[in-house]
Every structure is written in C-alpha cells, then in structure tokens.
Design an enzyme around this catalytic site. Structure first.
Site, PDB file in Angstrom:
ATOM      1  N   LEU A  31       0.857  -1.182   0.000  1.00 54.51           N
ATOM      2  CA  LEU A  31       0.000   0.000   0.000  1.00 54.51           C
ATOM      3  C   LEU A  31       0.894   1.233   0.000  1.00 54.51           C
ATOM      4  O   LEU A  31       1.899   1.273   0.717  1.00 54.51           O
ATOM      5  CB  LEU A  31      -0.889   0.027   1.245  1.00 54.51           C
ATOM      6  CG  LEU A  31      -2.161  -0.821   1.254  1.00 54.51           C
ATOM      7  CD1 LEU A  31      -2.797  -0.787   2.638  1.00 54.51           C
ATOM      8  CD2 LEU A  31      -3.152  -0.350   0.209  1.00 54.51           C
ATOM      9  N   ASP A  32       0.518   2.255  -0.767  1.00 55.97           N
ATOM     10  CA  ASP A  32       1.260   3.513  -0.735  1.00 55.97           C
ATOM     11  C   ASP A  32       1.191   4.107   0.675  1.00 55.97           C
ATOM     12  O   ASP A  32       0.217   3.890   1.406  1.00 55.97           O
ATOM     13  CB  ASP A  32       0.679   4.504  -1.732  1.00 55.97           C
ATOM     14  CG  ASP A  32       0.969   4.114  -3.177  1.00 55.97           C
ATOM     15  OD1 ASP A  32       2.010   3.476  -3.412  1.00 55.97           O
ATOM     16  OD2 ASP A  32       0.151   4.449  -4.057  1.00 55.97           O
ATOM     17  N   PRO A  33       2.202   4.881   1.081  1.00 56.70           N
ATOM     18  CA  PRO A  33       2.197   5.445   2.435  1.00 56.70           C
ATOM     19  C   PRO A  33       0.944   6.249   2.776  1.00 56.70           C
ATOM     20  O   PRO A  33       0.471   6.206   3.913  1.00 56.70           O
ATOM     21  CB  PRO A  33       3.448   6.325   2.449  1.00 56.70           C
ATOM     22  CG  PRO A  33       4.375   5.657   1.491  1.00 56.70           C
ATOM     23  CD  PRO A  33       3.481   5.127   0.395  1.00 56.70           C
ATOM     24  N   PHE A  34       0.367   6.991   1.808  1.00 56.57           N
ATOM     25  CA  PHE A  34      -0.803   7.803   2.141  1.00 56.57           C
ATOM     26  C   PHE A  34      -2.067   6.959   2.268  1.00 56.57           C
ATOM     27  O   PHE A  34      -3.080   7.428   2.799  1.00 56.57           O
ATOM     28  CB  PHE A  34      -1.004   8.902   1.091  1.00 56.57           C
ATOM     29  CG  PHE A  34      -1.746   8.469  -0.142  1.00 56.57           C
ATOM     30  CD1 PHE A  34      -3.117   8.634  -0.228  1.00 56.57           C
ATOM     31  CD2 PHE A  34      -1.069   7.895  -1.202  1.00 56.57           C
ATOM     32  CE1 PHE A  34      -3.795   8.236  -1.359  1.00 56.57           C
ATOM     33  CE2 PHE A  34      -1.741   7.503  -2.338  1.00 56.57           C
ATOM     34  CZ  PHE A  34      -3.116   7.676  -2.419  1.00 56.57           C
ATOM     35  N   ALA A  35      -2.031   5.699   1.811  1.00 55.85           N
ATOM     36  CA  ALA A  35      -3.201   4.828   1.873  1.00 55.85           C
ATOM     37  C   ALA A  35      -3.277   4.122   3.225  1.00 55.85           C
ATOM     38  O   ALA A  35      -2.273   3.964   3.924  1.00 55.85           O
ATOM     39  CB  ALA A  35      -3.145   3.799   0.747  1.00 55.85           C
TER      40      ALA A  35
END
Length: 309
Positions: A31-35
């Site tokens: 998962l991307d960090p902002f997700a």
C-alpha cells in the site's frame, strides 16, 4: 494489519520483524504510504505463501477529486495542467461501467515499474522521461457511493497489478477533464477483511502479535482444496509429483484440473488426537500446480507428509 496513513508497507513489516526478534516477515500486496487499510503480513515459514495471497482480489474505498491532475496521480504530487470543470454525477455513473472487466492500464509515472532496468519513480524524480507500456488489469466492481460535486467516493474490487490512482486519472480523462486520488482505504484482500485486522499500535509485543496470527491455511481459502491420501501426502511432502487421478482415487472434479497451471491446496485429514475436523479443519500438506504428469508441489508446508500439523 490495518495500516496507518503515513507508513510504508515495508515499515510495517520491519516493525513486526523487529518485535518478533528478527523473524522473517513479508507483506502480500503493498500500500502507498498515504493509503490505509488491510495489509496481510506473513511471518516465519508462512512467508513462502505470500505469492498465493497477493494475487487475490482486492477491495478498496477510493476518494477521487475531479478538476485537477497531479504528476503522481494522487494527492502527494504536484498539480499539472490547467484546472478543469467537475463532472455531473450522472456523467460519472455513465462512464464507470466502461472500466469494468479486462482493460489496458498505463501505470503511474511514479511507480515501481522498471523502465530500461530502472524504477520509473526514480526516473520521474530525476526529471527524465518515463514511457510505461499499458498492461492488462481486471476490474470487477466500481460503485459510486457519494459525490459532493468535486470529490467522489467509489467502491472498487480489482485484480492484481491494478493501480487505483491510475484508475482515478483515467476516469477524469474519460470524462473530458482531470482527476487524482486523494484518499484510499483497502477494505479486503482475497478472503481477508479489514474489520478483522489489528492496528500496529495494538501489536506492541511478541505475545500481542502471536495471538493474532492465523493458521497458514486460512490465507489460502481462495484456492480450491485437493484432498490427498496418506501415501500422496508423503509423496508431496518429499517434493514428488502425484499422478492423476489424484486424492481419493476417484475421477471426480477435484481429481483432474481443467488446464495446466491450476493451483490447489493439497490437504489431508488431521491425525488421530489432533482435534475434530470441524474444529480445526484439514491439515495443509502443500500448494500444488497442475502439470502434464500430475500435481507438482510448489510449496511444501509439511515436509514429513503427515497430516498432524
């Protein structure tokens, strides 16, 4: 794991590994960090099963902001191009079905895809041109849950390799404007739901982690099971191929695959004294793949070929 915003998937795995004293660990689908949301983590021997969890269907809640594109296709990037008009909800409802099924998708410029041997995001950060070829992905569900005239919340179910931020970008372009992803929450991966996951703050010590571990066969619920006999268990346990017809000796639908490459979970009844089958279920012997010769083990879980684990 229910991953918090701001953490990379690797950071979560690193924390789990450190808390367990250096035990091997790996995640199934980053998962991307902002997700935020569901991040399956396998530890110990179960890391060998990651590749069978990661390809499972993934479910998301995505918030898409219309009217502006960014260089990363999400909220972490810089605006590019001129602002565009936001669409009507009726227009969004009209185009969403066009993205269902197998479609070609160009990954984001800021992604881990390789271009000429280098990561695309490294080239993009260096100001180098990034030309990514489209790849086929599968989208099984797109539902508009809410729209305030600028931001839309969309429920998605997608196959492996699908970029939700690229999907947001493409929806905006299909509507004649621009869009980017501002929030993303993964609610499910294959058989797992985020409602059953733990936050990292809840896993502060070894006991807290081990109490939340599932039996590895739970990670493989999406793969059909192949019952095997004691003799076949021993063959698989030693890395041998089990000829067709497999399992119980009958030519039933479980015994012979529809095509080469099909994957099954070879399971056997629990040994006496190990508990009722309806309490613990069958024991995992191996993950097997169909070949011309028979069922070939891809991962042997029980090297002894015994159904006592």
């Amino acid at each position: 794991m229910d991953k918090d915003e701001g953490l990379s998937s690797f950071a979560v795995v690193r924390r789990i590994r450190a808390t367990l004293g250096g035990v091997r660990a790996g995640h199934a689908g980053s998962l991307d960090p902002f997700a935020t949301g569901l991040l399956p983590v396998c530890v110990g021997r179960a890391t060998r099963l990651v590749r069978f969890v990661a390809p499972g269907a993934k479910r998301y809640r995505a918030r898409v902001r219309f009217g502006q594109a960014t260089d990363t296709d999400d909220v972490t990037g810089q605006p590019v191009g001129l602002p565009t008009a936001c669409p009507e909800s009726s227009a969004i409802l009209r185009v969403l079905p066009e993205f269902l099924g197998a479609i070609d998708q160009i990954p984001p410029r800021y992604s881990a895809k390789r271009v000429g041997g280098r990561r695309a995001y490294r080239l993009a950060r260096a100001g180098r041109p990034v030309e990514l070829a489209p790849r086929q992905v599968r989208i099984d569900e797109l539902r508009l849950l809410d729209y305030d005239g600028r931001e839309a919340e969309i429920a998605c179910q997608v196959g492996p390799g699908t970029y939700i931020r690229a999907l947001a970008r493409d929806i905006g372009e299909r509507l004649g404007g621009a869009a980017h992803l501002v929030a993303l929450r993964r609610t499910g991966v294959a058989p797992f739901e985020v409602s059953d996951a733990a936050r990292l703050a809840e896993l502060s010590d070894r006991d807290a982690i081990t109490s939340r571990l599932l039996h590895p066969i739970a990670a493989l619920r999406s793969i059909p099971r192949l019952p095997v006999s004691e003799a076949e268990s021993r063959l698989l346990g030693h890395g041998r191929v089990v000829p067709y017809p497999a399992a119980d000796g009958d030519a039933n639908e479980m015994g012979r695959p529809l095509s080469d490459g099909e994957v099954r979970c070879a399971v056997a009844p629990l040994a006496p004294g190990m508990g009722a089958a309806d309490e613990r279920g069958p024991a995992l012997i191996a993950v097997v793949s169909a070949t011309e010769q028979g069922w070939r083990p891809l991962v042997v879980w029980n090297p002894g070929g015994k159904a006592s684990e």
